[in-house]
Write an enzyme that holds these catalytic residues in place. Structure first.
Site, PDB file in Angstrom:
ATOM      1  N   GLY A   1     -31.826  53.401  50.558  1.00  0.00           N
ATOM      2  CA  GLY A   1     -33.076  52.710  50.037  1.00  0.00           C
ATOM      3  C   GLY A   1     -34.313  53.373  50.282  1.00  0.00           C
ATOM      4  N   ASP A   2     -34.055  53.762  51.593  1.00  0.00           N
ATOM      5  CA  ASP A   2     -35.228  54.435  52.262  1.00  0.00           C
ATOM      6  C   ASP A   2     -35.894  55.965  51.633  1.00  0.00           C
ATOM      7  OD1 ASP A   2     -35.934  52.406  54.077  1.00  0.00           O
ATOM      8  OD2 ASP A   2     -34.749  53.332  55.543  1.00  0.00           O
TER       9      ASP A   2
END
Length: 114
Positions: free
Chosen positions: A60-61
């Site tokens: 997600g980052d």
């Protein structure tokens, strides 16, 4: 998470429910499935890259970082989502959180060849 938060059956329905409360750009990732986003009232999809996932920590980052970078460089939302999806896909193909984050030339190569 979106379905649980909104009480809607599908991610597209969840985005539509949120859209009634904001004019912001809305998108949701779904692991190995397409990224879904709203373009006005239309639901659009950005295909993700098919990789063999070995570690999703930091995915997600990588997606958000790639998306933000591409937007800052002037790409539109759909292009930026594709860039972020490439970064996230490469990250998932490697062991390690931030240590598995791809370098820009790797992301660009995947976009060119993917």
């Amino acid at each position: 998470m979106l379905a649980a938060t909104t009480g809607r059956r599908t991610l597209a329905e969840g985005l539509a429910a949120i859209a009634r409360h904001t004019a912001a750009f809305l998108a949701v990732s779904d692991g190995p499935n397409d990224i879904i986003f709203l373009d006005g009232d239309a639901v659009r999809r950005i295909p993700v890259f098919h990789i063999r996932a070995v570690d999703t920590l930091g995915a997600g980052d990588a997606l958000h970082g790639g998306f933000a970078l591409a937007l800052a460089e002037g790409q539109n939302e759909a292009q930026a989502l594709r860039f972020g999806a490439a970064a996230a896909g490469l990250k998932c193909a490697r062991i390690g959180g931030s240590g598995g984050t791809p370098m820009r030339p790797e992301v660009e190569a995947l976009l060119a060849n993917g």
